[in-house]
Design an enzyme around this catalytic site. Structure first.
Site, PDB file in Angstrom:
ATOM      1  N   ARG A 199     -57.511  74.827  79.675  1.00  0.00           N
ATOM      2  CA  ARG A 199     -58.063  73.583  79.125  1.00  0.00           C
ATOM      3  C   ARG A 199     -59.140  73.885  78.089  1.00  0.00           C
ATOM      4  O   ARG A 199     -59.232  73.223  77.059  1.00  0.00           O
ATOM      5  CB  ARG A 199     -58.649  72.699  80.227  1.00  0.00           C
ATOM      6  CG  ARG A 199     -57.611  72.071  81.126  1.00  0.00           C
ATOM      7  CD  ARG A 199     -58.248  71.264  82.213  1.00  0.00           C
ATOM      8  NE  ARG A 199     -59.145  72.120  82.990  1.00  0.00           N
ATOM      9  CZ  ARG A 199     -60.175  71.690  83.696  1.00  0.00           C
ATOM     10  NH1 ARG A 199     -60.472  70.416  83.745  1.00  0.00           N
ATOM     11  NH2 ARG A 199     -60.917  72.528  84.391  1.00  0.00           N
ATOM     12  N   ASN A 207     -56.082  68.786  83.732  1.00  0.00           N
ATOM     13  CA  ASN A 207     -55.142  69.314  84.716  1.00  0.00           C
ATOM     14  C   ASN A 207     -54.390  68.161  85.358  1.00  0.00           C
ATOM     15  O   ASN A 207     -54.903  67.041  85.424  1.00  0.00           O
ATOM     16  CB  ASN A 207     -55.885  70.078  85.813  1.00  0.00           C
ATOM     17  CG  ASN A 207     -56.394  71.430  85.355  1.00  0.00           C
ATOM     18  OD1 ASN A 207     -55.894  72.009  84.401  1.00  0.00           O
ATOM     19  ND2 ASN A 207     -57.391  71.937  86.039  1.00  0.00           N
TER      20      ASN A 207
END
Length: 93
Positions: free
Chosen positions: A17, A35
């Site tokens: 990320r 996520n």
């Protein structure tokens, strides 16, 4: 141009990320990355076609320590970008 991505592989717990955030922010894209409960990473990015193309190359390559098995790409309506701000990581504290 606005696109939704679902990235599958070893993409959680490896800084993926943060990698996507850095790449998107450097390109000046708007959107988010987070996520999923299924173990994937999903993102929405808005910008020019050239900016999106560069991001997609990075998504397929992945971060160091990650393994990208598949990237699902879905085009969204341009109106989906209206509420998007500077690129952020959702769910990060």
């Amino acid at each position: 141009m606005v696109r939704h991505y679902q990235i599958e592989g070893r993409v959680q717990g490896v800084g993926f990320r943060w990698f996507v955030h850095r790449e998107a922010a450097e390109l000046g894209l708007r959107g988010w990355v987070r996520n999923t409960t299924a173990g994937h990473v999903e993102a929405v990015a808005a910008g020019s076609a050239d900016q999106i193309d560069v991001l997609e190359v990075a998504l397929h390559k992945g971060s160091r320590g990650s393994r990208v098995d598949r990237v699902h790409i879905h085009d969204l309506q341009d109106s989906e970008a209206e509420d998007l701000k500077a690129f952020v990581i959702e769910g990060a504290f």
